[in-house]
Design a protein around this motif. Sequence first.
Motif, PDB file in Angstrom:
ATOM      1  N   GLY A  24       0.819  -1.048   0.264  1.00 35.29           N
ATOM      2  CA  GLY A  24      -0.150   0.000   0.173  1.00 35.29           C
ATOM      3  C   GLY A  24       0.842   1.262  -0.131  1.00 35.29           C
ATOM      4  N   ASP A  25      -0.029   2.308  -0.316  1.00 33.95           N
ATOM      5  CA  ASP A  25       0.732   3.805  -0.340  1.00 33.95           C
ATOM      6  C   ASP A  25      -0.189   4.641   0.296  1.00 33.95           C
ATOM      7  N   PHE A  26       0.222   5.424   1.323  1.00 36.09           N
ATOM      8  CA  PHE A  26      -0.550   6.043   2.250  1.00 36.09           C
ATOM      9  C   PHE A  26      -1.435   7.398   1.544  1.00 36.09           C
ATOM     10  N   GLU A  27      -0.928   7.713   0.426  1.00 34.50           N
ATOM     11  CA  GLU A  27      -1.476   8.815  -0.231  1.00 34.50           C
ATOM     12  C   GLU A  27      -2.431   8.036  -1.254  1.00 34.50           C
ATOM     13  N   CYS A  28      -2.386   6.912  -1.742  1.00 31.59           N
ATOM     14  CA  CYS A  28      -3.335   6.241  -2.431  1.00 31.59           C
ATOM     15  C   CYS A  28      -4.969   6.331  -2.249  1.00 31.59           C
ATOM     16  N   PRO A  29      -5.700   6.876  -2.794  1.00 35.35           N
ATOM     17  CA  PRO A  29      -7.129   6.902  -2.551  1.00 35.35           C
ATOM     18  C   PRO A  29      -7.680   5.573  -2.457  1.00 35.35           C
ATOM     19  N   TYR A  30      -7.288   4.753  -3.350  1.00 32.62           N
ATOM     20  CA  TYR A  30      -7.919   3.298  -3.329  1.00 32.62           C
ATOM     21  C   TYR A  30      -7.379   2.506  -2.041  1.00 32.62           C
ATOM     22  N   CYS A  31      -6.240   2.722  -1.699  1.00 31.98           N
ATOM     23  CA  CYS A  31      -5.607   2.209  -0.403  1.00 31.98           C
ATOM     24  C   CYS A  31      -6.522   2.836   0.879  1.00 31.98           C
ATOM     25  N   GLY A  32      -6.903   4.035   0.648  1.00 32.15           N
ATOM     26  CA  GLY A  32      -7.623   4.701   1.783  1.00 32.15           C
ATOM     27  C   GLY A  32      -8.844   4.103   1.948  1.00 32.15           C
ATOM     28  N   ALA A  33      -9.306   3.888   0.609  1.00 28.02           N
ATOM     29  CA  ALA A  33     -10.759   3.095   0.929  1.00 28.02           C
ATOM     30  C   ALA A  33     -10.730   1.588   1.289  1.00 28.02           C
ATOM     31  N   ALA A  34      -9.555   0.882   0.772  1.00 29.14           N
ATOM     32  CA  ALA A  34      -9.323  -0.473   1.291  1.00 29.14           C
ATOM     33  C   ALA A  34      -8.995  -0.729   2.716  1.00 29.14           C
ATOM     34  N   ALA A  35      -8.463   0.263   3.424  1.00 31.96           N
ATOM     35  CA  ALA A  35      -7.973   0.165   4.754  1.00 31.96           C
ATOM     36  C   ALA A  35      -9.080  -0.302   5.730  1.00 31.96           C
ATOM     37  N   PRO A  36     -10.222   0.295   5.598  1.00 36.43           N
ATOM     38  CA  PRO A  36     -11.232  -0.083   6.982  1.00 36.43           C
ATOM     39  C   PRO A  36     -11.864  -1.578   6.210  1.00 36.43           C
ATOM     40  N   VAL A  37     -11.883  -1.561   5.324  1.00 32.43           N
ATOM     41  CA  VAL A  37     -12.391  -2.948   4.704  1.00 32.43           C
ATOM     42  C   VAL A  37     -11.490  -3.959   5.109  1.00 32.43           C
ATOM     43  N   LEU A  38     -10.328  -3.879   4.846  1.00 39.90           N
ATOM     44  CA  LEU A  38      -9.376  -4.883   5.365  1.00 39.90           C
ATOM     45  C   LEU A  38      -9.184  -5.354   6.710  1.00 39.90           C
ATOM     46  N   ARG A  39      -9.486  -4.057   7.635  1.00 42.32           N
ATOM     47  CA  ARG A  39      -9.380  -4.146   9.035  1.00 42.32           C
ATOM     48  C   ARG A  39     -10.746  -4.702   9.360  1.00 42.32           C
ATOM     49  N   ARG A  40     -11.942  -4.789   8.867  1.00 42.66           N
ATOM     50  CA  ARG A  40     -12.959  -5.403   9.141  1.00 42.66           C
ATOM     51  C   ARG A  40     -12.991  -6.809   8.811  1.00 42.66           C
ATOM     52  N   LEU A  41     -12.255  -6.988   7.504  1.00 44.57           N
ATOM     53  CA  LEU A  41     -12.295  -8.376   7.177  1.00 44.57           C
ATOM     54  C   LEU A  41     -11.409  -9.276   8.549  1.00 44.57           C
ATOM     55  N   VAL A  42     -10.390  -8.632   8.825  1.00 46.49           N
ATOM     56  CA  VAL A  42      -9.482  -9.255  10.113  1.00 46.49           C
ATOM     57  C   VAL A  42     -10.531  -9.483  11.275  1.00 46.49           C
ATOM     58  N   ASP A  43     -11.185  -8.366  11.623  1.00 40.52           N
ATOM     59  CA  ASP A  43     -11.802  -8.283  12.789  1.00 40.52           C
ATOM     60  C   ASP A  43     -12.991  -9.095  12.934  1.00 40.52           C
ATOM     61  N   THR A  44     -13.576  -9.494  11.786  1.00 41.00           N
ATOM     62  CA  THR A  44     -14.885 -10.433  11.793  1.00 41.00           C
ATOM     63  C   THR A  44     -14.293 -11.733  11.109  1.00 41.00           C
ATOM     64  N   SER A  45     -13.322 -12.062  11.224  1.00 41.04           N
ATOM     65  CA  SER A  45     -12.926 -13.425  10.510  1.00 41.04           C
ATOM     66  C   SER A  45     -12.547 -14.499  11.689  1.00 41.04           C
ATOM     67  N   GLY A  46     -12.797 -14.220  13.113  1.00 33.68           N
ATOM     68  CA  GLY A  46     -12.856 -15.261  14.057  1.00 33.68           C
ATOM     69  C   GLY A  46     -11.193 -15.527  14.200  1.00 33.68           C
ATOM     70  N   GLY A  47     -10.457 -14.957  13.836  1.00 35.06           N
ATOM     71  CA  GLY A  47      -8.829 -15.262  13.996  1.00 35.06           C
ATOM     72  C   GLY A  47      -8.407 -16.130  12.844  1.00 35.06           C
ATOM     73  N   MET A  48      -9.210 -16.093  11.704  1.00 37.97           N
ATOM     74  CA  MET A  48      -8.885 -16.681  10.546  1.00 37.97           C
ATOM     75  C   MET A  48      -7.862 -16.177   9.622  1.00 37.97           C
ATOM     76  N   VAL A  49      -7.835 -14.573   9.656  1.00 37.66           N
ATOM     77  CA  VAL A  49      -6.935 -13.925   8.958  1.00 37.66           C
ATOM     78  C   VAL A  49      -6.188 -13.005   9.715  1.00 37.66           C
TER      79      VAL A  49
END
Length: 163
Positions: A24-49
């Motif tokens: 990722g790149d901290f200035e990339c708008p696509y990375c900015g949009a992806a960041a909360p999605v990726l966090r939510r994926l991990v947070d809701t994976s039950g320790g799988m990811v």
Amino acid sequence: MAEIDLDRHWYGAVDAPITLVEYGDFECPYCGAAAPVLRRLVDTSGGMVRLVYRHFPLFDSHPFALTAALAAEAAGDRFWQMHDLLFAHQNRLTDADLDEYAHLIGAGPVTGAAAQEHRPGVEADYASGVEAGVRGTPTLFADGRLYQGKVDLNALRSALGIS
């Protein structure tokens, strides 16, 4: 010089059976949009990811990406707090802004000489991305395989085989 741990910035369970690597790149708008999605994926994976973040600053098109990456590294054990602030404020990444964010999270200096000592880590991440064929950000690898779908919670869960 010690070898750089490319998996040094991970979020989630250290022993998660699935590792998702993001370049990722901290200035990339696509990375900015992806960041909360990726966090939510991990947070809701039950320790799988577990998510591993690697720097891939697109310095040709994003003038603050490299200094932001260095600041995140310099934040040390507050990396993920800095990560979140940088993505939340992508339009404010000057050295003064970076120093302000460091102060907010209680990190030490994150610009100038303090940041430059972290250049080898950023360069190692970038080089590993180039070697893996990364051309843009965000680029995701699930257990070493390129993920080419949308950075969408349901699409990622489906591709990773988690319900």
